[in-house]
Design a protein around this motif. Structure first.
Motif, PDB file in Angstrom:
ATOM      1  N   THR A   1       0.827  -1.208   0.000  1.00 33.64           N
ATOM      2  CA  THR A   1       0.000   0.000   0.000  1.00 33.64           C
ATOM      3  C   THR A   1       0.859   1.254   0.000  1.00 33.64           C
ATOM      4  O   THR A   1       0.626   2.198  -0.767  1.00 33.64           O
ATOM      5  CB  THR A   1      -0.932  -0.004   1.219  1.00 33.64           C
TER       6      THR A   1
ATOM      7  N   TRP B   1      -4.492  -2.054  -5.816  1.00 35.55           N
ATOM      8  CA  TRP B   1      -4.213  -2.502  -4.451  1.00 35.55           C
ATOM      9  C   TRP B   1      -4.713  -3.919  -4.222  1.00 35.55           C
ATOM     10  O   TRP B   1      -4.150  -4.666  -3.406  1.00 35.55           O
ATOM     11  CB  TRP B   1      -4.887  -1.537  -3.478  1.00 35.55           C
TER      12      TRP B   1
ATOM     13  N   ALA C   1      -5.934   0.266   4.368  1.00 32.61           N
ATOM     14  CA  ALA C   1      -5.023   0.687   3.298  1.00 32.61           C
ATOM     15  C   ALA C   1      -5.317   2.111   2.852  1.00 32.61           C
ATOM     16  O   ALA C   1      -4.401   2.904   2.616  1.00 32.61           O
ATOM     17  CB  ALA C   1      -5.140  -0.279   2.120  1.00 32.61           C
TER      18      ALA C   1
ATOM     19  N   ALA D   1      -2.642   5.076   2.962  1.00 31.44           N
ATOM     20  CA  ALA D   1      -2.291   5.721   1.702  1.00 31.44           C
ATOM     21  C   ALA D   1      -2.676   7.201   1.709  1.00 31.44           C
ATOM     22  O   ALA D   1      -1.934   8.048   1.210  1.00 31.44           O
ATOM     23  CB  ALA D   1      -2.974   5.010   0.538  1.00 31.44           C
TER      24      ALA D   1
END
Length: 410
Positions: A26, A225, A269, A273
């Protein structure tokens, strides 16, 4: 209920074991996405200088009127920001045109100024590459056609006015009347920006370039992802699903437990991110006008990003459900991200596509996601985009449930 609770806890434990590996992928994807955004922002910052059209002017060195016209246009006309006229020799102009360094060049015939003084019209020849299909070449050709018509009609008006003055007003100087009319025409042409207002509409749906790519890169990040979570799906036991189904834990409970566990990984994630991307974009100072002018809080903007993320999460879950091996699952996820990202405008604005392809891309899940996120950044509502996002979300979950049910019955 006991089976459901136990199975759900087991799926959460399986998802938790993937957190270190998932976070590493990630952060790598987020860093690459932020760097891509940085490169796009720098490219946009240099757009003004890169988009300036260079046009050569070739003529007799004794024609001072050419140099005076170039200086006047360069200092007074607003077109100096988009068009650059440069005096050069014909051999040099032809060489630069052949190498693509200039868009074209004007060849002013010898004695042009003297002929203009006596009312004769010597045509100026414009040279360009016959195969030039870029924006600059097309814009220059259109400009040359318009200027040719403008010059011809101006000459007709001036000479017509002079003849009318000689015939009807003998006490007035026809030469001075023509000069005054030329000045009025020239002033009107050079001051033409007063006739219109410039409005920058943005890339798509009035989004700025930075705002547009924020939506596109976010969707592309979510689609890519999913590859990091391939171990979560490849290590599932299909035989266990059939046994649980025979014991009363059917496909809805299985799909719900696995999807929620997978969704928890996605939310974690996105949080990681988003934090990294915010730090990098702030560090390099990339402004996003939609975020600066919005009255919404950061939390409300994050909530706006959730429905498209849920939709893509359901699509990825379905693709993993349809895959028979880890390799095929990863290839399917990558192809999904590449094809949808390209057709839906995540890489560059879909307005560059033909009309039919643009309509097709808008009907894809990522296409609805782009519209939904764009409307959110602009603080607008797009009922059609919202309906499309929720429709695809329910469709993908329903198809996943159907596939699992058929597999358990087999």
């Amino acid at each position: 209920m006991i089976y459901l609770s136990s199975y759900f806890r087991l799926q959460l434990k399986r998802a938790a074991k993937l957190i270190p590996q998932m976070l590493a992928v990630t952060l790598l994807l987020a860093a690459l996405s932020a760097l891509a955004a940085l490169m796009l922002a720098k490219s946009n910052a240099q757009e003004a200088s890169q988009a300036k059209i260079r046009i050569g002017v070739v003529g007799d060195e004794g024609e001072s009127i050419i140099d005076e016209a170039i200086d006047m246009l360069g200092s007074m006309d607003t077109s100096r920001f988009s068009i650059g006229l440069e005096r050069m020799e014909e051999k040099e102009a032809a060489d630069l045109l052949r190498r693509g360094k200039i868009t074209g060049y004007l060849l002013v015939p010898e004695g042009f100024a003297d002929a203009l003084w006596y009312g004769d019209h010597l045509p100026i020849t414009y040279f360009s590459n016959s195969g030039g299909a870029d924006v600059g070449a097309k814009l220059t050709r259109e400009l040359v056609v318009n200027i040719s018509g403008l010059v011809l009609e101006t000459e007709n008006a001036v000479y017509g006015a002079q003849h009318a003055v000689r015939d009807r007003l003998p006490d007035v100087s026809a030469s001075k009347a023509g000069d005054n009319l030329v000045i009025r025409y020239g002033t009107g042409i050079l001051d033409r920006e007063r006739l219109y207002n410039i409005e920058l509409l943005g890339v798509a749906d009035s989004l700025s370039l930075a705002g547009y790519y924020l939506c596109g890169i976010t969707l592309l990040f979510v689609m890519l992802w999913s590859i990091s979570c391939s171990p979560f799906f490849s290590r599932r036991s299909r035989e266990l699903g059939q046994i649980l189904s025979s014991e009363g834990l059917g496909a809805p409970a299985q799909v719900g437990s696995e999807f929620i566990s997978y969704l928890m990984l996605l939310l974690l994630a996105l949080a990681a991110a988003g934090l990294l991307a915010f730090v990098m974009l702030s560090r390099f100072g990339i402004p996003i006008p939609e975020l600066q002018n919005t009255e919404k809080s950061a939390f409300s903007l994050i909530l706006r990003f959730l429905p498209p993320a849920l939709m893509l999460c359901a699509l990825q879950f379905l693709l993993y459900e349809l895959s028979s091996s880890t390799v095929s699952a990863i290839l399917l996820q990558f192809l999904n991200a590449a094809v949808q990202g390209y057709l839906s405008g995540c890489f560059y604005p879909s307005s560059f596509f033909p009309e039919g392809l643009r309509r097709f891309g808008a009907l894809l899940p990522a296409g609805f996601g782009m519209r939904y996120l764009g409307a959110g950044l602009l603080s607008k509502s797009d009922p059609a985009a919202a309906a499309g996002v929720w429709f695809y979300l329910l469709l993908f979950l329903g198809l996943s449930l159907l596939v699992r049910s058929r597999r358990n019955r087999s």
